[in-house]
Motif scaffolding. Structure first.
Motif, PDB file in Angstrom:
ATOM      1  N   TYR A 256      60.409  51.334  55.172  1.00  0.00           N
ATOM      2  CA  TYR A 256      61.674  50.683  54.826  1.00  0.00           C
ATOM      3  C   TYR A 256      62.428  51.424  53.727  1.00  0.00           C
ATOM      4  O   TYR A 256      63.637  51.243  53.571  1.00  0.00           O
TER       5      TYR A 256
ATOM      6  N   SER B  17      62.369  44.988  52.118  1.00  0.00           N
ATOM      7  CA  SER B  17      61.593  44.715  53.309  1.00  0.00           C
ATOM      8  C   SER B  17      62.039  43.407  53.942  1.00  0.00           C
ATOM      9  O   SER B  17      62.779  42.613  53.354  1.00  0.00           O
ATOM     10  N   GLY B  18      61.585  43.176  55.161  1.00  0.00           N
ATOM     11  CA  GLY B  18      62.003  41.978  55.875  1.00  0.00           C
ATOM     12  C   GLY B  18      61.678  40.692  55.149  1.00  0.00           C
ATOM     13  O   GLY B  18      62.477  39.748  55.141  1.00  0.00           O
ATOM     14  N   SER B  19      60.525  40.644  54.527  1.00  0.00           N
ATOM     15  CA  SER B  19      60.100  39.452  53.810  1.00  0.00           C
ATOM     16  C   SER B  19      60.777  39.309  52.455  1.00  0.00           C
ATOM     17  O   SER B  19      60.786  38.219  51.881  1.00  0.00           O
ATOM     18  N   GLY B  20      61.305  40.402  51.932  1.00  0.00           N
ATOM     19  CA  GLY B  20      61.877  40.403  50.603  1.00  0.00           C
ATOM     20  C   GLY B  20      60.884  40.685  49.498  1.00  0.00           C
ATOM     21  O   GLY B  20      61.267  40.750  48.329  1.00  0.00           O
ATOM     22  N   VAL B  21      59.623  40.875  49.843  1.00  0.00           N
ATOM     23  CA  VAL B  21      58.594  41.104  48.842  1.00  0.00           C
ATOM     24  C   VAL B  21      58.705  42.493  48.220  1.00  0.00           C
ATOM     25  O   VAL B  21      58.481  42.665  47.017  1.00  0.00           O
ATOM     26  N   ASN B  22      59.054  43.480  49.018  1.00  0.00           N
ATOM     27  CA  ASN B  22      59.102  44.868  48.559  1.00  0.00           C
ATOM     28  C   ASN B  22      60.532  45.361  48.470  1.00  0.00           C
ATOM     29  O   ASN B  22      61.342  45.122  49.368  1.00  0.00           O
TER      30      ASN B  22
ATOM     31  N   TYR C 152      60.253  48.543  63.525  1.00  0.00           N
ATOM     32  CA  TYR C 152      59.608  47.617  62.604  1.00  0.00           C
ATOM     33  C   TYR C 152      58.586  48.311  61.718  1.00  0.00           C
ATOM     34  O   TYR C 152      58.412  47.936  60.550  1.00  0.00           O
TER      35      TYR C 152
ATOM     36  N   ASN D 230      67.290  35.014  53.974  1.00  0.00           N
ATOM     37  CA  ASN D 230      67.026  35.069  55.404  1.00  0.00           C
ATOM     38  C   ASN D 230      67.566  33.854  56.154  1.00  0.00           C
ATOM     39  O   ASN D 230      67.899  33.942  57.332  1.00  0.00           O
TER      40      ASN D 230
ATOM     41  N   SER E 216      64.930  38.125  59.598  1.00  0.00           N
ATOM     42  CA  SER E 216      63.807  38.159  58.672  1.00  0.00           C
ATOM     43  C   SER E 216      62.733  39.164  59.051  1.00  0.00           C
ATOM     44  O   SER E 216      61.860  39.457  58.233  1.00  0.00           O
ATOM     45  N   SER E 217      62.776  39.700  60.252  1.00  0.00           N
ATOM     46  CA  SER E 217      61.766  40.648  60.702  1.00  0.00           C
ATOM     47  C   SER E 217      62.081  42.094  60.337  1.00  0.00           C
ATOM     48  O   SER E 217      61.239  42.968  60.525  1.00  0.00           O
TER      49      SER E 217
END
Length: 125
Positions: free
Chosen positions: A106, A52-57, A102, A74, A30-31
């Motif tokens: 992305y 992105s890691g969070s899935g937001v973007n 990190y 995730n 997830s990071s």
């Protein structure tokens, strides 16, 4: 060691759909951002989708915008590429990729350091 394993490729007729999966291990999933890159023999590698890691973007290349969707689960350490309205120009080997930095962008292909083995997608007319 980071391990990425793609699956779900195959032969499909034009206008059809296919969903690719990428199972990841060896890192806190997830990071980190994930992406999909494709390579047809006559073309250079093309960065088609990223998340992105969070899935937001998310990022979508113009060639697949409105047809392909990237999403991730995730909890399952898996990223997916849903491909709709496929056409022969989408024929390629599709690679799942991740970046180790990190803080890097992305949505930039050059930032992705580790790729899976790829899965073949063939779209017939």
């Amino acid at each position: 060691q980071v391990r990425l394993v793609e699956s779900g490729g195959g032969l499909v007729q034009a206008g059809g759909s296919l969903r690719l999966s990428c199972a990841a291990s060896g890192r806190p999933f997830s990071s980190y951002a994930m992406g999909w890159v494709r390579h047809a023999p006559v073309n250079e590698r093309e960065f088609v989708e990223a998340i992105s890691g969070s899935g937001v973007n998310t990022y979508h290349a113009d060639a697949v915008k409105g047809r392909f969707t990237i999403y991730r689960d995730n909890a399952k350490n898996t990223v997916y590429l849903q491909m709709n309205s496929l056409n022969p120009e989408d024929t390629a080997v599709y690679y799942c990729a991740t970046k180790l930095d990190y803080y890097s962008d992305y949505a930039s292909q050059g930032n992705y350091d580790y790729w899976g083995q790829g899965t073949q997608v063939t779209v017939s007319s």
